[in-house]
Design an enzyme around this catalytic site. Structure first.
Site, PDB file in Angstrom:
ATOM      1  N   GLU A 150      29.789 -53.498  -5.902  1.00 30.04           N
ATOM      2  CA  GLU A 150      28.690 -54.089  -6.672  1.00 30.04           C
ATOM      3  C   GLU A 150      28.604 -55.592  -6.415  1.00 30.04           C
ATOM      4  OE1 GLU A 150      29.139 -54.119 -10.977  1.00 30.04           O
ATOM      5  OE2 GLU A 150      26.958 -54.086 -11.205  1.00 30.04           O
ATOM      6  N   GLU A 244      23.373 -50.891 -18.225  1.00 29.46           N
ATOM      7  CA  GLU A 244      24.546 -51.717 -18.554  1.00 29.46           C
ATOM      8  C   GLU A 244      23.996 -52.933 -19.288  1.00 29.46           C
ATOM      9  OE1 GLU A 244      28.430 -53.041 -16.120  1.00 29.46           O
ATOM     10  OE2 GLU A 244      26.555 -53.926 -15.447  1.00 29.46           O
TER      11      GLU A 244
HETATM   12  C1  LER Z   1      29.740 -54.672 -13.929  1.00 30.81           C
HETATM   13  O1  LER Z   1      29.004 -53.559 -13.542  1.00 30.81           O
HETATM   14  C2  LER Z   1      28.917 -55.890 -13.874  1.00 30.81           C
HETATM   15  O2  LER Z   1      27.735 -55.831 -13.690  1.00 30.81           O
HETATM   16  C3  LER Z   1      29.535 -57.193 -14.020  1.00 30.81           C
HETATM   17  O3  LER Z   1      28.707 -58.063 -14.709  1.00 30.81           O
HETATM   18  C4  LER Z   1      30.917 -57.170 -14.545  1.00 30.81           C
HETATM   19  O4  LER Z   1      31.262 -58.435 -14.962  1.00 30.81           O
HETATM   20 MN    MN Z   2      26.708 -53.981 -13.257  1.00 31.61          MN
END
Ligand code: LER
Ligand code: MN
Length: 266
Positions: A150, A244
């Site tokens: 990510e 999220e």
């Molecule tokens: C985790 O998926 C993310 O997006 C980050 O901001 C973790 O700090």
């Molecule tokens: Mn994230």
């Protein structure tokens, strides 16, 4: 496309989590609200009762698209690029343990903050070598489980901030089970164009996080989600969009608003 939301299996410092702890109760609520799956944020798979979890998921007809692993860094300091070899080893072993659980749940494993930060006295080159080696060792452990890198914005990470950097890292690692997780919140900060960057990732895009520009639920900020979703459709993305988000104004409203807004788009 399918709709998910992140749920932490335990209390955690990380703030962009609508739901933390009370697994059975929150999973039932998530299912009732109309999500297709829950992305689980797990510090250590040892803390999870696998049999109970699998039973709960099948009862609620929920799948787990991915397991988030960043709490091992946030709460315990485990990192792929720590100068201390013991810490690097623990981080790799933790991800391998997450991969075993992921195989059981048919989930992917997120490589977010666990990659760590470049240490003061370590060169960028050495950091890169440790990062690539760690990812290769994990990828080799079980090629049937996907590891998803990510890109994270500059205020939260100093390794891999953009899709371009993620693609370059993937090319160095050279395992097909390593792909990308893109997050609309980070993309809004770092990418020259959210849409072009989605196109750049194409078939290596395995998972997608949604949060608006303020990290509230989609629709609460100024991101153009209709255009983001159209671009995902254009590249034939068929995975999850997983919320999220901050628990604002409260967790249930945030989750309800996510469903209300996203269901018409995906
Ligand atoms: C985790 O998926 C993310 O997006 C980050 O901001 C973790 O700090
Ligand atoms: Mn994230």
């Amino acid at each position: 496309m399918k709709l998910g939301i992140v749920l932490s299996t335990q209390a955690a410092k990380f703030s962009a989590l609508a739901y933390k702890g009370q697994l059975a109760e929150n999973a039932a609520k998530i299912s009732r609200l109309g999500f297709d799956g829950i992305e689980l944020a797990i510090r250590d798979p040892k803390l999870v009762n696998q049999a109970e979890l699998k039973y709960l998921l099948s009862e609620l007809d929920l799948t787990v698209p991915a397991i988030g692993t960043g709490q091992a860094f946030g709460e315990e300091g485990l990192s792929f690029v720590d100068p201390d070899q013991t810490i690097r080893r623990q981080a790799i072993d933790r991800i391998k343990a997450q991969m075993h659980l992921a195989e059981e749940l048919e989930a992917m494993v997120i490589i977010g903050l666990i990659r760590g930060f470049r240490a003061k006295d370590t060169t960028a080159q050495q950091t890169d070598i440790w990062l690539v080696e760690a990812l290769r060792e994990c990828a080799r452990e079980n090629e049937g489980v996907k590891l998803i890198i990510e890109p994270i914005n500059r205020y939260e990470s100093d390794l891999i901030g953009t899709v371009q950097e993620g693609m370059e890292l993937m090319e160095k690692v050279e395992y097909p089970n390593v792909g990308l997780l893109l997050d609309s919140f980070h993309m809004n900060i770092e990418e020259p164009s959210i849409y072009e960057s989605i196109r750049l990732a194409r078939e290596r895009l395995y998972h997608f996080h949604i949060a608006d520009s303020n990290r509230w639920y989609p629709g609460a900020g100024h991101l153009d989600f209709p255009k983001i979703i159209d671009t995902l459709k254009e590249i034939n993305y068929q995975g999850f969009v997983s919320a999220e988000i901050l628990p604002q104004p409260d967790p249930d409203v945030a989750a309800e608003q996510t469903v209300a807004y996203m269901r018409n788009l995906i």
